[in-house]
Design a protein around this motif. Structure first.
Motif, PDB file in Angstrom:
ATOM      1  N   UNK A  48      -3.246   1.974  -4.499  1.00 17.88           N
ATOM      2  CA  UNK A  48      -3.944   0.886  -3.817  1.00 17.88           C
ATOM      3  C   UNK A  48      -2.945  -0.168  -3.355  1.00 17.88           C
ATOM      4  N   UNK A  49      -1.996  -0.523  -4.230  1.00 14.20           N
ATOM      5  CA  UNK A  49      -0.981  -1.525  -3.872  1.00 14.20           C
ATOM      6  C   UNK A  49      -0.173  -1.056  -2.670  1.00 14.20           C
ATOM      7  N   UNK A  50       0.146   0.217  -2.625  1.00 12.19           N
ATOM      8  CA  UNK A  50       0.887   0.775  -1.498  1.00 12.19           C
ATOM      9  C   UNK A  50       0.108   0.606  -0.194  1.00 12.19           C
ATOM     10  N   UNK A  51      -1.174   0.897  -0.224  1.00 13.21           N
ATOM     11  CA  UNK A  51      -2.009   0.746   0.972  1.00 13.21           C
ATOM     12  C   UNK A  51      -2.076  -0.707   1.428  1.00 13.21           C
ATOM     13  N   UNK A  52      -2.168  -1.632   0.471  1.00 19.25           N
ATOM     14  CA  UNK A  52      -2.267  -3.046   0.832  1.00 19.25           C
ATOM     15  C   UNK A  52      -1.039  -3.499   1.604  1.00 19.25           C
ATOM     16  N   UNK A  53       0.153  -3.194   1.091  1.00 17.86           N
ATOM     17  CA  UNK A  53       1.358  -3.694   1.745  1.00 17.86           C
ATOM     18  C   UNK A  53       1.650  -2.924   3.030  1.00 17.86           C
ATOM     19  N   UNK A  54       1.301  -1.644   3.069  1.00 15.30           N
ATOM     20  CA  UNK A  54       1.496  -0.883   4.307  1.00 15.30           C
ATOM     21  C   UNK A  54       0.606  -1.408   5.429  1.00 15.30           C
TER      22      UNK A  54
END
Length: 108
Positions: free
Chosen positions: A28-34
């Protein structure tokens, strides 16, 4: 792009939800920053004062602030702290510029 270290802690309710339904929050964190053109370099859980740490890369402070605001606005965290990280080269530049600053100590 700038690097950011975040320290976060979940609320007890969030831990209860994760225990009932385990989920990889790093994804989820990866999706947010991407979504703002950034990259997640690492996501770790820890013992101690904070439940976890992340290392992010984002195009600028405004983009990282948008991610932080969205995450903290969700209510799942009890704390979220962000530190902007400087490279050694950036620090060397700052040290050279500091030579031109005419600092005067209080009362001097």
């Amino acid at each position: 792009m700038a690097l950011y270290l975040t320290r976060f802690s979940y609320t007890p309710e969030t831990w209860a939800r994760l225990i009932a339904n385990p989920e990889d929050r790093g994804r989820a964190a990866q999706q947010y920053v991407e979504s703002v053109g950034g990259k997640l370099h690492g996501f770790w859980y820890a013992f101690g004062a904070h439940d976890g740490y992340t290392l992010w890369e984002a195009p600028d402070n405004v983009s990282m602030a948008a991610v932080a605001l969205a995450i903290t606005g969700g209510g799942a965290l009890s704390s979220f702290e962000t530190t902007v990280l400087l490279t050694v080269d950036e620090t060397m530049d700052a040290l050279r510029k500091a030579q031109d600053v005419q600092y005067r100590a209080p009362g001097a």
